[in-house]
Design a protein around this motif. Sequence first.
Motif, PDB file in Angstrom:
ATOM      1  N   ARG A 332      23.570  22.280  48.500  1.00 43.69           N
ATOM      2  CA  ARG A 332      22.066  21.864  47.869  1.00 43.69           C
ATOM      3  C   ARG A 332      21.641  20.533  48.524  1.00 43.69           C
ATOM      4  NH1 ARG A 332      21.098  22.209  41.568  1.00 43.69           N
ATOM      5  NH2 ARG A 332      19.127  21.572  42.267  1.00 43.69           N
ATOM      6  N   ARG A 333      22.690  19.658  48.827  1.00 43.71           N
ATOM      7  CA  ARG A 333      22.193  18.605  49.688  1.00 43.71           C
ATOM      8  C   ARG A 333      21.640  18.696  50.980  1.00 43.71           C
ATOM      9  NH1 ARG A 333      26.318  15.742  48.571  1.00 43.71           N
ATOM     10  NH2 ARG A 333      27.323  15.901  50.574  1.00 43.71           N
ATOM     11  N   ILE A 334      22.318  19.542  51.870  1.00 44.92           N
ATOM     12  CA  ILE A 334      22.328  19.971  53.054  1.00 44.92           C
ATOM     13  C   ILE A 334      20.723  20.597  53.216  1.00 44.92           C
ATOM     14  CG2 ILE A 334      22.807  21.427  54.955  1.00 44.92           C
ATOM     15  CD1 ILE A 334      25.730  20.978  54.239  1.00 44.92           C
ATOM     16  N   LEU A 335      20.451  21.452  52.302  1.00 44.87           N
ATOM     17  CA  LEU A 335      19.250  22.378  52.196  1.00 44.87           C
ATOM     18  C   LEU A 335      18.276  21.011  51.802  1.00 44.87           C
ATOM     19  CD1 LEU A 335      20.241  25.517  50.347  1.00 44.87           C
ATOM     20  CD2 LEU A 335      19.593  25.403  52.429  1.00 44.87           C
ATOM     21  N   LEU A 410      31.612  37.487  55.318  1.00 39.83           N
ATOM     22  CA  LEU A 410      30.301  36.699  55.871  1.00 39.83           C
ATOM     23  C   LEU A 410      30.906  35.130  56.112  1.00 39.83           C
ATOM     24  CD1 LEU A 410      27.516  36.347  56.321  1.00 39.83           C
ATOM     25  CD2 LEU A 410      27.152  35.607  53.744  1.00 39.83           C
ATOM     26  N   LEU A 411      30.706  34.844  57.268  1.00 32.76           N
ATOM     27  CA  LEU A 411      31.313  33.642  57.945  1.00 32.76           C
ATOM     28  C   LEU A 411      30.045  32.568  57.793  1.00 32.76           C
ATOM     29  CD1 LEU A 411      33.590  34.607  61.043  1.00 32.76           C
ATOM     30  CD2 LEU A 411      34.260  34.224  58.529  1.00 32.76           C
ATOM     31  N   MET A 412      29.860  31.321  57.179  1.00 27.82           N
ATOM     32  CA  MET A 412      28.992  30.750  56.971  1.00 27.82           C
ATOM     33  C   MET A 412      29.328  29.239  57.483  1.00 27.82           C
ATOM     34  SD  MET A 412      27.699  31.901  53.187  1.00 27.82           S
ATOM     35  CE  MET A 412      29.534  31.335  52.570  1.00 27.82           C
ATOM     36  N   VAL A 413      28.070  28.471  58.092  1.00 25.95           N
ATOM     37  CA  VAL A 413      28.030  27.392  58.344  1.00 25.95           C
ATOM     38  C   VAL A 413      26.989  26.488  57.974  1.00 25.95           C
ATOM     39  CG1 VAL A 413      28.034  25.864  60.615  1.00 25.95           C
ATOM     40  CG2 VAL A 413      29.567  27.601  60.541  1.00 25.95           C
ATOM     41  N   ALA A 414      27.026  25.355  57.332  1.00 27.81           N
ATOM     42  CA  ALA A 414      26.148  24.501  56.843  1.00 27.81           C
ATOM     43  C   ALA A 414      25.804  23.097  57.708  1.00 27.81           C
ATOM     44  CB  ALA A 414      26.176  24.322  55.352  1.00 27.81           C
ATOM     45  N   GLY A 415      24.645  22.747  57.822  1.00 29.17           N
ATOM     46  CA  GLY A 415      24.530  21.586  58.489  1.00 29.17           C
ATOM     47  C   GLY A 415      22.955  21.438  59.061  1.00 29.17           C
TER      48      GLY A 415
END
Length: 603
Positions: A332-335, A410-415
């Motif tokens: 949530r913070r990344i978004l 599903l391989l996910m990356v956030a940033g």
Amino acid sequence: MATAGKQALNRPAYSIDSMDSLHRSHRCGAIRPRDVGNRVTVMGWVDRTRDLGNLIFIDLRDREGTVQVVASAKDKAILDKAKELRSEDVAAVVGNVVERDEDTVNVQIPTGTVEVRAEEIRLLSASQTPPFPISEEQVISEETRLRYRYLDLRRPRMQANVRLRHEICLETRKLMDRRGFLEIETPFLTKSTPEGARDYLVPSRVQRGQFYALPQSPQLFKQLLMVSGFDRYFQIVRCFRDEDLRADRQPEFTQIDIEMSFVRPEDVFKLVESLLQRIFKVAGYDLAVPFPRLSYAEAMSRYGTDRPDTRFGLELRDVGTAFEESGFQIFRRILEEGGRIRGIRVPGKAAYTRRETDELTRFVMELGTGGLAWIKSTAAGFRSSLPKSVGASVLGRAAEFGELEVGDILLMVAGAESQVNNTLSLLRLHLAKQQNLISNDRQDCLWVYDFPLLEWSEEDSRFLACHHPFTSPKEEDLHLLDTAPERVRAKAYDVVLNGTEIGGGSIRIHSQELQARVFEALRIGPEEMQTKFGFFLDALRFGVPPHGGIALGLDRIAMILAGELSIRDVICFPKTARAMDLMSGSPSGVSLRQQRELHLRLT
């Protein structure tokens, strides 16, 4: 031959013969069954010899291939001469072409059904034992290959690469001439106008304290040729950039440089597609045209890169919306901070083990990313590396956005968006290689267009040109140039082959007023503008046709068509990764006298 020469070669005494009136009638590799019964003269390098006592077989090699020469005991002088020959000696042979005995036919080579019965053999030059085999494919250190480059270039693989490069240039000249282009040379000693990579500088002896620069490209000169009315220009041109090297970069490189007046991007696309069709035909590939086209925004959204390899799927999926209201605070913070959560659906890999997902996590973390999250879709429901607090409904929404089916992961990356795109684009390639999804028999070309005109540089605290500062903005975005320059799209385009950019170009600015506006957006002030580009801005006052063009990387194209991994293997005399020529020992120091002549003092 002097005694010292004999000792230096460390072999039995020999005598060097003169060519005198001998004339080569055929290349070694060009002898064919049609030549049976003819007397020929061939010259080349001794590839290998086989001494059977009363018979000696010699494989004589030149750039066209090898031919078998036979010396027999019927002529003792010829047999004795044949016994003198060693690998890589240079020899001339006069003799008759005959058919080989059936049990000695070699179907692997074009000359394999014939041989030359030697009537005369001359040793034209003797060779020491080379530091590596010439005809055998062995692993040789690149340092050794580059130090003895003249020997490395004798090897059949390298000779084939150089021939391929020649044929690419030949086909280019043929097509461009038929399309009404003139091949025009532009200067090598020019003005330093660095925008991006560093220039190579050349001190002037006549103009004390002044410097020329070697061109990073002929950009301004080819535009000035359009101002001059030459209408259609091309050049196979050497360019120079003082930048860090990679497998597909060299400090001096060659590009097929093209510029045209009165054109739109579509005209450039059609010309380049026709040219690449001809070039690829040389290597036996049929390119389908027109090439697919992707906007820069679509390429980044689907592949995470502006030079995507489209020979396989594994496209990126944006799954951030699924986590906007979730209890997982990290996502949530990344978004909320403007970041992205994106992923790759890998079909049929829900069976990945813990060890396999850990290995993929290490892969992305080595790229500077915080980690890798995953969701598996199984017959029993969803499993995930995310905390249980995320909840099944959020996982379900993420799986829906990721278009997950039972058995997939599903391989996910956030940033930050740029980091996410870069990581997933590299992960995508890693997965494709791991699963053998890339067909080396395919050559997938595409156009990427509508690049950003400018990009912000934290290091320089200003906008920099994404392509170069002479690229035209799209008319519909001109109103953003002063208020939101990062949103201005350029009339720029790249042609991409199998994930490698092999050419880039644009429609150019042909208005002095618009060129000045772009310079201002780049924070190039009036004084700097005049100092660096005054001659070009002056030219824009005298009736400039709309024009555009492209530069294609000849070295990269040859590398891909030759199936090599480095452009050093398609350049005759390349530099190392430290920009050194190990063969000639350059760069090197210069004498004090030369320094004084150039008004230089080294500190």
